[in-house]
Write an enzyme that holds these catalytic residues in place. Structure first.
Site, PDB file in Angstrom:
ATOM      1  N   HIS A  15       7.100  -6.082  -4.137  1.00 10.94           N
ATOM      2  CA  HIS A  15       7.758  -4.851  -4.599  1.00 10.94           C
ATOM      3  C   HIS A  15       7.589  -3.732  -3.564  1.00 10.94           C
ATOM      4  CE1 HIS A  15       6.692  -6.726  -8.645  1.00 10.94           C
ATOM      5  NE2 HIS A  15       7.997  -6.570  -8.734  1.00 10.94           N
ATOM      6  N   SER A  47       4.606 -13.068  -6.870  1.00 10.95           N
ATOM      7  CA  SER A  47       5.244 -12.919  -8.175  1.00 10.95           C
ATOM      8  C   SER A  47       4.209 -12.347  -9.139  1.00 10.95           C
ATOM      9  CB  SER A  47       5.689 -14.295  -8.685  1.00 10.95           C
ATOM     10  OG  SER A  47       5.930 -14.250 -10.075  1.00 10.95           O
TER      11      SER A  47
END
Ligand code: PAF
Length: 275
Positions: free
Chosen positions: A37, A185
């Site tokens: 991210h 993840s």
């Protein structure tokens, strides 16, 4: 860094930034942020003046037996990470803000969303397209950055943006991996140490497959699938599709996407590579 929970306040902030001539980027997330991210935030900062990160665990993209209630959440940590990375605003609405009682309008993409993950998660992409459209209407971004790890999601969102004329440029951020190759993840948190070690077979199979020559896509699929199964993974799918159209029976002259979904224990992981 500002934090908005209401759509109205988010829109006011974006509109006033745009009136000041600023370009607004959005990085949509479900929180529990990791370096993947962060790399999307970095891309957004290069491309725009104002970066908004959305943090919303979207209930409508989870199936009835999926991990919505146990999906990891840590808003304090997420907001600290966003702040440190130079995010200008977080949009973190409650579910009731995003889905008023009786909400009955959906966006469905009817082609690209059917294969790959769409086969075992039939309503997933309807939830994704609907929430992304709503996040676009709240943040009013000029551009949005999504990770290539969710290759099908990226293709579906690009198609939605094209088909529904959203004035939003979609930018793809490359997959970010742990040092040993595991694609980052939020769901990696669920893996036991043994499952995590075995899950490395996904990235190593993809890496090896990218270097080998296969006569046809079935050979390639079998190679990746057997590497994962022999390491204790339960393969949901291994598919070789056209990287842009996601059509099977692809032309080997064009870029191909090898996409994988596999379970280690109860954790479903996805990964892909383009060759
Ligand atoms: O990729 C995700 O985290 C989600 O699917 C998204 C795009 C934020 C929509 O909820």
């Amino acid at each position: 860094m500002k934090i908005f929970n209401s759509i109205k306040e988010m829109q006011v902030f974006s509109l006033s930034s745009k009136r000041d001539g600023k370009k607004v980027a959005v990085v949509p997330t479900m929180g529990f942020l990791h370096e993947g991210h962060m790399s999307l935030i970095d891309i957004a900062k290069k491309e725009a003046d104002i970066v908004v990160v959305t943090i919303f665990v979207n209930p409508t993209q989870f199936g009835p037996n999926e991990d919505f209630s146990r999906y990891p959440r840590d808003f304090e940590r997420d907001s600290r990470l966003c702040h440190e990375r130079g995010t200008d605003a977080i949009f973190a609405p409650e579910a009731s803000e995003m889905y008023p009682t009786g909400a009955s309008t959906w966006i469905t993409e009817d082609s690209l969303s059917k294969g790959l993950c769409g086969k075992s998660r039939p309503l997933h992409f309807r939830g994704v397209t609907t929430v992304v459209a709503k996040l676009f209407n709240a943040v009013l971004p000029d551009l949005a950055v999504f990770g290539q790890k969710d290759a099908q999601q990226l293709a579906v969102i690009k198609r939605m943006v094209r088909d529904l004329n959203f004035p939003v440029k979609i930018i793809a951020g490359p997959i970010v991996r742990e040092a040993d190759g595991l694609a980052m993840s939020s769901r990696n948190k669920y893996l036991s140490p043994d499952e995590r070690k075995n899950a490395l077979s996904i990235s190593s199979a993809l890496r090896e497959a990218g270097k080998k020559i296969f006569g046809d896509s079935a050979g390639l699929r079998d190679f990746v699938s057997s590497k994962i199964s022999s390491n204790g993974g339960r393969v949901d799918y291994v598919e070789v599709v056209d990287a842009e159209t996601l059509e099977p029976d692809c032309n080997f002259e064009r870029p191909l996407l090898i996409a994988v979904a596999a379970y280690f224990g109860t954790t479903r992981l996805i990964d892909n590579t383009i060759i």
